[in-house]
Design an enzyme around this catalytic site. Structure first.
Site, PDB file in Angstrom:
ATOM      1  N   GLU A  20      -9.251   6.477   7.572  1.00 14.24           N
ATOM      2  CA  GLU A  20      -7.815   6.656   7.357  1.00 14.24           C
ATOM      3  C   GLU A  20      -7.424   7.877   6.537  1.00 14.24           C
ATOM      4  OE1 GLU A  20      -5.931   2.264   7.174  1.00 14.24           O
ATOM      5  OE2 GLU A  20      -7.639   2.582   5.850  1.00 14.24           O
ATOM      6  N   ARG A  35       0.831  -1.207   0.000  1.00 10.47           N
ATOM      7  CA  ARG A  35       0.000   0.000   0.000  1.00 10.47           C
ATOM      8  C   ARG A  35       0.868   1.262   0.000  1.00 10.47           C
ATOM      9  NH1 ARG A  35      -5.557   1.691   1.114  1.00 10.47           N
ATOM     10  NH2 ARG A  35      -6.179  -0.492   1.069  1.00 10.47           N
TER      11      ARG A  35
END
Length: 759
Positions: A709, A312
């Protein structure tokens, strides 16, 4: 409609009055036992002897376990089966559990655990990124994403239009207010009920079942709420739950375990710290032509979730910027430290910070406003990412344009630049930065993008629902209840959500990747739609039946929802339904670095102004303006709260929160006295937060966007603003390259270097 309304958190009153019940508050039978681990004090070595006589003889001790005493699998890893509950011959970091004490009280277990006599033949320990590189210590070969021909393009540009750099990016302790905790109660036929402070109940179920040698159906896991998680309770709770279940099976008594704060910080994993190395070429406007980025992730001793975290980070190397030619190389390094793990953003922040450094560095080289460089590089719809996904939903240009105006960025930047020029010797220096966020929403492991739900309508019209998501203070339960109330057309107080329970909704994904409301909200909506159809088909099979304002209406008839439900019940219509949702469109090949790993992107931007004391390195955040894209927000009040908290946590990571290991591999910052999370005095003196008016182009739950997030990366603006402030001290013209966290010591060291002085 209940959705889009700023409804308070369902447990807010209980939180502030202390009435909210957590795992450690659960009443337990009088014969409950308590557990504590005996840990390694060596970072790497072979266990030569274990003498536990003093432990067994200590007050209150009932039993002591080592690896050979475990009934089945000795593994608490979330992925690679490389993390034993109790060490087997070799220890790999300071804090690794070697034995487990079972005693009559928490204090007795902790005291006894200190009495173990463990002899370890010490081996050389790999502690740092440099150590790992020298020893070629890694979990897999470096992974590369490639777009275009970056090296060829780089070769076409001279030193005036290229910059290079290397910097360190530190890790972060989760510091959830409620520490890790679990309890297990043995049932009939060898079954086990586990309560665990976990973001991933199904993983706890699977690890406990394997440890007991049982099928999954023999273990039920329940969690009503956590006192914070931030990713630290995605996999790190496995050890406590497994230990409690094994102890409960062996003793036939309920068993409970919670880490004290020091033990929690010493044993559990942190955010991965990175080293970033970049080379970039750009044209005279600052537009990036080619980029080569190396990402070195220090993963710790076991794999944990490091592979998807590092992936990621690669996927967010572009942030909001089009990179026509890019090579991104990720190194996953193995060290004798705590296994780094999931943390809010899950590698995304470690990918975004370096590209913001790159853009800032380019602006410094060109002598222009960094915002000008950012704007010229922003994505336009139709362009592709370094992993070959087409951007279709970008709103970054209008969003940044709006924030630029509302924050009065241009005038403030000009005033600070003038002050730097007019007062080169002033002690106080200000800095300002506007940084964007583009964050991908979905699990990169495709099969995790699914959720289930169970909805009951009782004969009095009240509704109870359950889903696979977990509540950790973010307001997920409130949002999903709003979804159910809106779908059924009833008041929110008619809906109750019960504790997350693997016995009600099976095969749950972790509440992570900002997907809680997206996945579980859709699953609940689908279940409610099924129930509405059953009721409608019974009442008026050939008519349009509407559910709204606590009424059910068709033709000229309207009746209270509860009356419609009562009639359906009396006519034997099922009023219970499951619901399921799987995220569409996503497809990802990580080894090829190609595909569509994300359903959509969430966007945002932040302006932060800081002031530094050039004599001490001390600083303050003076003002912060945030504008964030939550789509059509399910609950603006909760979303704004998430944005505020995420920004402060992100800024804390990059400024005050420093993890320090000594040369033996011992974590020295393992308590609030030595590890500094942001306090109230660290928040911006002026804090403006707004939601960007937008609607998700994808078919998400009521057109909302995830908000857990993405706003964490808004905190990057504080770090970049510090760099701008430091630039006002420069007498060398050197770029003010600071590492993170930019502690006062780091700031002062950088100022000293820019003044051409020795540190």
């Amino acid at each position: 409609m209940s959705v889009t309304k700023p409804t308070p958190h369902d447990a807010a009153l209980m939180h502030v009055t202390g009435k909210a019940r957590y795992v450690d508050d659960t009443p337990m039978p009088a014969n409950t036992l308590h557990l504590a681990f005996g840990m390694s004090d060596v970072a790497h070595g072979t266990i030569t002897s274990i003498n536990l006589d003093a432990v067994k003889a200590a007050d209150g001790v009932v039993k002591v376990l080592v690896a050979d005493d475990l009934p089945a699998e000795n593994d608490v890893s979330p992925s690679a089966h490389d993390e034993p509950l109790l060490a087997t011959g070799t220890v790999h970091y300071i804090g690794q559990p070697i034995f487990c004490v079972i005693a009559t009280s928490h204090l007795a277990a902790r005291k006894a655990a200190r009495l173990g006599q463990i002899k370890i033949a010490e081996k050389p320990a790999i502690l740092t990124i440099d150590d790992a590189l020298a020893a070629d210590s890694k979990f897999e070969e470096p992974l590369t994403f490639l777009k275009g021909e970056p090296e060829g393009i780089l070769a076409q540009y001279g030193t005036d239009q290229t910059v290079t750099g290397t910097f360190e990016l530190g890790g972060q302790e989760h510091f959830y207010l409620e520490g890790q905790a679990a309890l297990a109660q043995p049932q009939d036929n060898g079954d086990m009920v586990v309560q665990s402070s976990t973001q991933h109940p199904s993983e706890i179920q699977h690890k406990v079942a394997a440890a007991l040698g049982k099928p999954f159906h023999a273990v039920r896991v329940e969690i009503r709420r956590m006192g914070g998680g931030f990713g630290g309770k995605e996999s790190q709770g496995n050890a406590l739950a497994v230990a409690c279940a094994v102890a409960a099976q062996l003793t036939g008594r309920p068993c409970k375990m919670r880490y004290d704060r020091d033990d929690d910080m010493i044993i559990t994993g942190k955010r991965h710290d990175f080293r970033l190395k970049y080379t970039v070429a750009f044209d005279t406007s600052g537009k990036i032509q080619a980029l080569v980025m190396h990402q070195y992730a220090r993963c710790g001793w076991a794999l944990d979730l490091s592979i998807p975290v590092a992936d990621r980070a690669m996927l967010h190397t572009d942030n909001a910027y089009n990179l026509p030619h890019a090579r991104i190389i990720s190194h996953r390094l193995k060290t004798n430290t705590q296994s780094a793990t999931a943390y809010r953003g899950f590698g995304g922040p470690q990918g975004m910070v370096p590209i913001e450094r790159v853009v800032d560095h380019i602006a410094h080289k060109l002598g222009c406003d960094p915002l000008d460089v950012r704007r010229v590089n922003f994505y336009e719809n139709g362009q592709t990412t370094p992993y070959h996904m087409t951007i279709e939903d970008s709103v970054i240009t209008p969003l940044v344009g709006e924030l630029r105006k509302t924050s009065d960025y241009d005038a403030r930047y000009a005033a600070i630049q003038k002050d730097h020029a007019d007062n080169p010797n002033s002690i106080l220096k200000r800095g300002i930065a506007l940084t964007p966020v583009k964050f991908g929403i979905s699990f990169t492991l495709t099969h995790l993008n699914q959720a289930g739900a169970l909805v009951h309508i009782y004969s009095d019209g009240s509704v109870q629902l359950n889903h696979g998501g977990t509540e950790m203070g973010q307001g997920l339960f409130t949002k999903v209840a709003q979804v159910a109330a809106t779908t059924l057309g009833i008041p929110l107080d008619h809906v109750k959500i019960t504790a997350t329970d693997t016995g009600k909704v099976p095969n749950t994904s972790a509440t992570a990747a900002s997907s809680g409301a997206d996945l579980n909200g859709m699953a609940v909506k689908n279940a409610c739609e099924t129930l509405k159809k059953r009721i409608a088909d019974f009442l008026a099979p050939d008519q349009d039946v509407q559910f709204a304002n606590n009424q059910v209406s068709f033709g000229d008839t309207s009746m209270p929802f509860k009356d419609a439900v009562s009639q359906a019940y009396q006519n034997r219509i099922s009023l219970s339904s499951t619901g399921f949702y799987a995220t569409p469109k996503i497809k990802w090949d990580r080894m090829a670095g190609r595909g569509r790993p994300f359903f959509y992107f969430a966007y945002g931007a932040a302006v932060t102004e800081v002031v530094i004391d050039t004599l001490s390195g001390e600083y303050r955040i003076l003002r912060t303006d945030l504008l964030h894209d939550a789509g059509k927000s399910l609950n603006p009040a909760l979303d704004i709260g998430q944005i505020e908290g995420a920004y402060v946590q992100g800024a804390g990571w990059l400024t005050t929160e420093e993890l320090v290991w000594d040369d033996k591999g011992s974590l020295r910052t393992h308590a609030p006295s030595t590890y500094k999370i942001p306090a109230c005095s660290d928040r911006p003196q002026m804090f403006n937060v707004a939601l960007f008016e937008n609607e998700n182009v994808e078919d998400t739950i009521y057109k909302s966007k995830a908000v857990g997030e993405p706003p964490f990366m808004l905190g990057i603006s504080a770090w970049v603003a510090l760099s701008h402030a430091i630039s006002g001290c420069s007498t060398t013209g050197e770029y003010p390259a600071i590492n993170a966290p930019a502690t006062p010591e780091e700031v002062l060291k950088t100022i000293t270097r820019l003044k051409g002085e020795s540190w």
